[in-house]
Design a protein around this motif. Structure first.
Motif, PDB file in Angstrom:
ATOM      1  N   THR A 205       5.252   9.544  -5.990  1.00 15.36           N
ATOM      2  CA  THR A 205       4.703   9.805  -4.664  1.00 15.36           C
ATOM      3  C   THR A 205       3.784   8.627  -4.349  1.00 15.36           C
ATOM      4  N   HIS A 206       4.184   7.817  -3.391  1.00 17.44           N
ATOM      5  CA  HIS A 206       3.516   6.541  -3.118  1.00 17.44           C
ATOM      6  C   HIS A 206       2.556   6.722  -1.942  1.00 17.44           C
ATOM      7  N   HIS A 207       1.269   6.488  -2.191  1.00 15.87           N
ATOM      8  CA  HIS A 207       0.258   6.569  -1.136  1.00 15.87           C
ATOM      9  C   HIS A 207      -0.136   5.158  -0.719  1.00 15.87           C
ATOM     10  N   TYR A 208      -0.086   4.908   0.588  1.00 13.63           N
ATOM     11  CA  TYR A 208      -0.481   3.605   1.122  1.00 13.63           C
ATOM     12  C   TYR A 208      -1.355   3.837   2.348  1.00 13.63           C
ATOM     13  N   GLY A 209      -2.500   3.180   2.384  1.00 12.63           N
ATOM     14  CA  GLY A 209      -3.387   3.328   3.529  1.00 12.63           C
ATOM     15  C   GLY A 209      -4.830   3.088   3.122  1.00 12.63           C
ATOM     16  N   ARG A 210      -5.736   3.732   3.821  1.00  9.04           N
ATOM     17  CA  ARG A 210      -7.167   3.537   3.602  1.00  9.04           C
ATOM     18  C   ARG A 210      -7.525   3.764   2.137  1.00  9.04           C
ATOM     19  N   SER A 211      -8.274   2.814   1.568  1.00 11.65           N
ATOM     20  CA  SER A 211      -8.645   2.857   0.159  1.00 11.65           C
ATOM     21  C   SER A 211     -10.126   2.540   0.021  1.00 11.65           C
ATOM     22  N   TYR A 212     -10.774   3.175  -0.925  1.00 14.23           N
ATOM     23  CA  TYR A 212     -12.206   2.975  -1.098  1.00 14.23           C
ATOM     24  C   TYR A 212     -12.527   1.530  -1.478  1.00 14.23           C
ATOM     25  N   VAL A 214     -12.485  -1.328  -0.081  1.00 12.76           N
ATOM     26  CA  VAL A 214     -11.833  -2.496   0.512  1.00 12.76           C
ATOM     27  C   VAL A 214     -11.536  -2.234   1.988  1.00 12.76           C
ATOM     28  N   PRO A 215     -11.556  -3.281   2.822  1.00 14.28           N
ATOM     29  CA  PRO A 215     -11.362  -3.089   4.260  1.00 14.28           C
ATOM     30  C   PRO A 215      -9.897  -3.075   4.690  1.00 14.28           C
ATOM     31  N   TYR A 216      -8.986  -3.176   3.747  1.00 16.10           N
ATOM     32  CA  TYR A 216      -7.556  -3.233   4.064  1.00 16.10           C
ATOM     33  C   TYR A 216      -6.832  -2.059   3.384  1.00 16.10           C
ATOM     34  N   PRO A 217      -5.658  -1.679   3.882  1.00 14.34           N
ATOM     35  CA  PRO A 217      -4.906  -0.599   3.245  1.00 14.34           C
ATOM     36  C   PRO A 217      -4.382  -1.032   1.884  1.00 14.34           C
ATOM     37  N   ASP A 218      -4.314  -0.086   0.953  1.00 11.28           N
ATOM     38  CA  ASP A 218      -3.842  -0.418  -0.387  1.00 11.28           C
ATOM     39  C   ASP A 218      -3.024   0.740  -0.948  1.00 11.28           C
ATOM     40  N   HIS A 219      -2.449   0.507  -2.134  1.00  5.31           N
ATOM     41  CA  HIS A 219      -1.460   1.415  -2.719  1.00  5.31           C
ATOM     42  C   HIS A 219      -1.997   2.111  -3.976  1.00  5.31           C
ATOM     43  N   THR A 220      -1.719   3.388  -4.099  1.00  6.31           N
ATOM     44  CA  THR A 220      -1.879   4.125  -5.347  1.00  6.31           C
ATOM     45  C   THR A 220      -0.715   5.104  -5.438  1.00  6.31           C
ATOM     46  N   SER A 221      -0.060   5.187  -6.596  1.00  8.96           N
ATOM     47  CA  SER A 221       1.068   6.114  -6.765  1.00  8.96           C
ATOM     48  C   SER A 221       0.733   7.207  -7.755  1.00  8.96           C
ATOM     49  N   LEU A 222       1.274   8.392  -7.498  1.00  8.78           N
ATOM     50  CA  LEU A 222       1.218   9.501  -8.435  1.00  8.78           C
ATOM     51  C   LEU A 222       2.627   9.713  -8.972  1.00  8.78           C
ATOM     52  N   LEU A 223       2.744   9.797 -10.288  1.00 20.04           N
ATOM     53  CA  LEU A 223       4.035   9.930 -10.960  1.00 20.04           C
ATOM     54  C   LEU A 223       4.061  11.237 -11.730  1.00 20.04           C
ATOM     55  N   ALA A 224       5.169  11.949 -11.661  1.00 23.65           N
ATOM     56  CA  ALA A 224       5.273  13.240 -12.322  1.00 23.65           C
ATOM     57  C   ALA A 224       6.719  13.503 -12.723  1.00 23.65           C
ATOM     58  N   HIS A 225       6.917  14.536 -13.531  1.00 19.57           N
ATOM     59  CA  HIS A 225       8.278  14.905 -13.947  1.00 19.57           C
ATOM     60  C   HIS A 225       9.083  15.437 -12.762  1.00 19.57           C
TER      61      HIS A 225
END
Length: 228
Positions: A205-212, A214-225
């Motif tokens: 599940t790929h999250h892209y957008g506002r991130s703590y 930093v002034p630009y959008p960034d990526h964090t992914s959640l991975l699961a079974h």
């Protein structure tokens, strides 16, 4: 590029000491943690872990942070392993029963000995990277940093991959992921990480957008079974 980055960080940290902005940071923890005021306050905490801890935030994508907070809220006995210690370590300690966090940088780790002193549920591990930090080669199988999760052993409800050797750490983490658990992989939009993420056998599940911080959008992914 490094000069520009350092200038920006110094400027934001300096602005954060001005009375109106310092007041914003002090009030930040009482605001909606996923709202705009909290995010703006985080911009002045970049690389300042004391300020980030005071704001009660990790340096992740905002939407991913909300998802992890909800996940841990439903699992008060959660067991967590984290690659890469930081303000996120304290954020996790406030929400999970047991945290193991591994850090390769000894001076940085000593800083977190102070910052986690009030959290008896945190175990700090200092482990070297066999290839040396920043090297391009993949981590060796016996790398103490990558293998720290094997050293601790068992399964984890949440595994955070947010330090060095992320591709190798993800591969080592997957066998330790509890059924129903998740892996948080930060900066997941970077090209050098995509093959490891796409080949790990977990659903992303790929999250892209506002991130703590930093002034630009960034990526964090959640991975699961399965979908998370």
């Amino acid at each position: 590029m490094q000069v520009i980055k350092r200038t920006y960080v110094d400027a934001m940290q300096g602005l954060g000491t001005l009375p109106p902005l310092a007041g914003l940071a002090r009030r930040g923890r009482d605001d909606d943690p996923y709202g705009w005021r909290h995010w703006v306050a985080s911009l002045f905490a970049i690389y300042e872990t004391d300020r980030m801890i005071a704001l009660d935030l990790p340096w992740w994508n905002v939407a991913a942070t909300r998802a992890v907070a909800e996940f841990l809220g439903a699992r008060p006995r959660a067991r967590v392993f984290e690659y890469g210690s930081g303000a996120s370590t304290v954020w996790l300690a406030r929400r999970a029963q047991e945290i193991f966090t591994v850090e390769h940088h000894e001076k940085w780790m000593r800083r977190f000995e102070r910052q986690t002193r009030g959290h008896a549920n945190v175990t700090l591990l200092h482990r070297a990277i066999a290839n040396g930090p920043g090297r391009a080669e993949p981590a060796r199988p016996a790398d103490p940093y990558v293998g720290a999760i094997d050293e601790v052993g068992g399964e984890f409800d949440l595994i955070v991959v947010d330090g060095r050797e992320r591709a190798a750490c993800l591969a080592r983490a997957v066998p330790h992921l509890a059924r129903g658990g998740i892996v948080l992989f930060d900066d997941s939009g970077r090209a050098r990480y995509r093959s490891a993420i796409e080949g790990c056998g977990l659903v992303e599940t790929h999250h892209y957008g506002r991130s703590y911080c930093v002034p630009y959008p960034d990526h964090t992914s959640l991975l699961a079974h399965g979908p998370c």
